[in-house]
Motif scaffolding. Structure first.
Motif, PDB file in Angstrom:
ATOM      1  N   TRP A 113       0.837  -1.201   0.000  1.00  0.00           N
ATOM      2  CA  TRP A 113       0.000   0.000   0.000  1.00  0.00           C
ATOM      3  C   TRP A 113       0.874   1.252   0.000  1.00  0.00           C
ATOM      4  O   TRP A 113       1.770   1.391   0.824  1.00  0.00           O
ATOM      5  CB  TRP A 113      -0.900   0.015   1.220  1.00  0.00           C
ATOM      6  N   ARG A 114       0.592   2.145  -0.948  1.00  0.00           N
ATOM      7  CA  ARG A 114       1.276   3.438  -0.972  1.00  0.00           C
ATOM      8  C   ARG A 114       0.399   4.460  -1.705  1.00  0.00           C
ATOM      9  O   ARG A 114      -0.164   4.154  -2.756  1.00  0.00           O
ATOM     10  CB  ARG A 114       2.637   3.347  -1.654  1.00  0.00           C
ATOM     11  N   ALA A 147      -3.178  -0.078  -3.727  1.00  0.00           N
ATOM     12  CA  ALA A 147      -2.388  -1.308  -3.626  1.00  0.00           C
ATOM     13  C   ALA A 147      -1.497  -1.408  -4.849  1.00  0.00           C
ATOM     14  O   ALA A 147      -1.982  -1.386  -5.985  1.00  0.00           O
ATOM     15  CB  ALA A 147      -3.310  -2.517  -3.547  1.00  0.00           C
ATOM     16  N   THR A 201       1.044  -3.630   4.433  1.00  0.00           N
ATOM     17  CA  THR A 201       0.837  -2.249   4.883  1.00  0.00           C
ATOM     18  C   THR A 201       2.059  -1.821   5.696  1.00  0.00           C
ATOM     19  O   THR A 201       2.181  -2.154   6.871  1.00  0.00           O
ATOM     20  CB  THR A 201      -0.445  -2.141   5.725  1.00  0.00           C
ATOM     21  N   GLU A 234       3.259   3.632   6.675  1.00  0.00           N
ATOM     22  CA  GLU A 234       1.893   3.949   6.259  1.00  0.00           C
ATOM     23  C   GLU A 234       0.865   3.617   7.338  1.00  0.00           C
ATOM     24  O   GLU A 234      -0.228   4.166   7.341  1.00  0.00           O
ATOM     25  CB  GLU A 234       1.541   3.162   4.984  1.00  0.00           C
ATOM     26  N   GLU A 235       1.191   2.695   8.230  1.00  0.00           N
ATOM     27  CA  GLU A 235       0.183   2.083   9.091  1.00  0.00           C
ATOM     28  C   GLU A 235       0.837   1.554  10.371  1.00  0.00           C
ATOM     29  O   GLU A 235       1.874   0.893  10.298  1.00  0.00           O
ATOM     30  CB  GLU A 235      -0.467   0.928   8.325  1.00  0.00           C
ATOM     31  N   TYR A 263      -8.618   0.382   4.162  1.00  0.00           N
ATOM     32  CA  TYR A 263      -8.258  -0.210   2.874  1.00  0.00           C
ATOM     33  C   TYR A 263      -9.460  -0.877   2.207  1.00  0.00           C
ATOM     34  O   TYR A 263      -9.478  -1.041   0.982  1.00  0.00           O
ATOM     35  CB  TYR A 263      -7.138  -1.241   3.069  1.00  0.00           C
TER      36      TYR A 263
END
Length: 449
Positions: free
Chosen positions: A92-93, A97, A304, A308-309, A364
């Motif tokens: 994920w960015r 995805a 992830t 990011e998370e 997401y």
């Protein structure tokens, strides 16, 4: 002193079952003791309302899994019983995805890497291929990088290689903190297993091999072993219901459990056992009334990254593994927490764990709250070996230890956190045990009905 068994195997995971299979084929009287009500250890599955739910996470590559494939062939498992995963691995960015992680096409799609980082990825791949001899997955301690952590190694390259490739791969598939685990092990595994687009899964659940092996063995499930005492020529086990003597005992459990059970290990064994630290593992399975997919790709796994998370490490779309994993028109997810968060959640109530992870996953998958019908929490206090530099440092002396009445098997023995490591360790333990017992009178192996 007379003995009840030739070999007592403690633990019915793949390492214990693989070892017991080899020893029984050699004509020895073998019994496997398993504290849980089912076999498989960290590779168990269960069936619920037409769903096949894996409690762990297992992929099998056509490369780097030679011992596993040999065992599958021996057990009559066909190639179409181990189908190719039905989707790519994505990261994920920037709200999407990005597919192509650990695949050649990642150089074209980006797989979450910026153009500059892709150049460094090419540099890294070329460097690793030229030094392939440094990365023997059976002997990671021989690598010049044995004292270097993943995070330390990654500082040689663009930071995206750590943040969007090495960290999410290490965090998801091994539960590692990259500041603690050895680069030699991770790079060796990446080189061994190859392109993620060729990875396979088990059609009927990740417990397929364990169930097949156990069917031909004497396995006592629901029978915990509380202590093992080694003597010169035998060993004694204190179990839930009895005291059992055996000419040899194999402790096929995680290293911290082996250290707790073995009452009198020699120093060369106890030093390695204490160095083999484990990361806990925690998962939430979500049984859905419809299949879901992230924005950007119909992925099998969505990584992830920590940048990011801070709650999730990955979402696995298990209905993408194989169509039979969920009923027609339904979906099946696995939510995996970030490696460091797992420590604080592993003892939390199920409802707390489910709420925390499903809330994070809705970022997401916005439809998840409406589609989610039932959840299961799976915990492994000793999930996977951490492959710390300290363990690699102490491994040579451990591997050169004399043959004794108590021995070991498990992925931690090989410092290879995967089923292949467990199978290879089981084969090695069986070979050592046979060498020790060869030439001595044997207990007659009981015949199965």
């Amino acid at each position: 002193m007379s003995t009840d068994l030739d070999v007592a195997v403690v633990g019915a995971g793949l390492a214990g079952l693989a070892a017991a299979t080899e020893l029984r084929r050699a004509g020895l009287a073998v019994r496997v003791f398993e504290s849980e009500p089912q076999v498989g250890g960290r590779t168990t599955s269960f069936r619920q309302d037409g769903y096949t739910v894996d409690t762990g996470a297992e992929q099998i590559s056509p490369h780097g899994y030679r011992a596993t494939w040999r065992l599958l062939e021996r057990m009559g498992v066909r190639l179409d019983d181990v189908p190719v995963l039905g989707g790519p691995v994505a990261v994920w960015r920037d709200g999407l995805a990005r597919p192509g992680v650990a695949e050649p096409r990642g150089m074209l799609t980006g797989a979450g890497l910026t153009p500059r980082a892709r150049l460094d990825l090419a540099r890294f791949q070329l460097w690793a291929r030229r030094r392939r001899a440094w990365f023997d997955t059976d002997h990671p301690e021989r690598s010049p990088l044995r004292g270097t952590t993943v995070a330390e190694f990654a500082r040689r390259y663009h930071r995206d290689l750590h943040d969007y490739l090495l960290q999410p791969v290490a965090g998801t598939f091994f539960g590692w903190n990259t500041e603690r685990s050895a680069a030699a092990v991770l790079i060796g595994l990446l080189l061994a297993v190859g392109d993620a687009s060729s990875w396979r899964t088990y059609r009927d659940g990740m417990d397929t091999l364990a169930r097949l092996l156990a069917a031909d063995l004497d396995v006592a499930t629901g029978c915990a072993v509380h202590e093992v005492v080694a003597e010169r020529a035998s060993a004694t086990l204190l179990t839930t219901s009895d005291t059992v003597t055996a000419r040899s005992v194999l402790l096929c459990v995680p290293a911290p459990v082996a250290a707790m059970l073995h009452a009198n290990p020699p120093e060369d064994e106890s030093a390695y056992l204490s160095a083999c630290t484990f990361r806990p593992a925690l998962k939430v399975s979500c049984l859905l009334d419809r299949p879901l997919a992230p924005a950007g790709a119909r992925a099998y796994a969505l990584l992830t990254p920590e940048v990011e998370e801070d709650v999730l490490s990955a979402i696995l779309f298990d209905h993408q593994k194989h169509p039979g994993r969920a009923p027609a028109g339904k979906g099946l997810l696995t939510l995996m927490p970030a490696a460091d968060l797992t420590h604080s959640l592993v003892d939390a109530p199920d409802d707390v764990v489910v709420a925390r992870l499903t809330h994070a996953a809705a970022r997401y998958l916005p439809e998840l709250p409406a589609a989610n019908r039932r959840n299961f929490v799976h915990r492994y206090r000793h999930g996977l070996p951490e492959a710390a530099p300290a363990a690699l440092h102490r491994r040579p002396r451990f591997m050169a230890r004399p043959l004794r009445s108590v021995d070991y098997a498990g992925d931690w023995v090989m410092q290879r956190p995967a089923s292949e490591g467990a199978v290879r360790a089981g084969a090695l333990a069986a070979s050592r045990t046979l060498s020790r017992l060869r030439g001595r009178p044997q207990t007659v192996a009981p015949q199965r009905a």
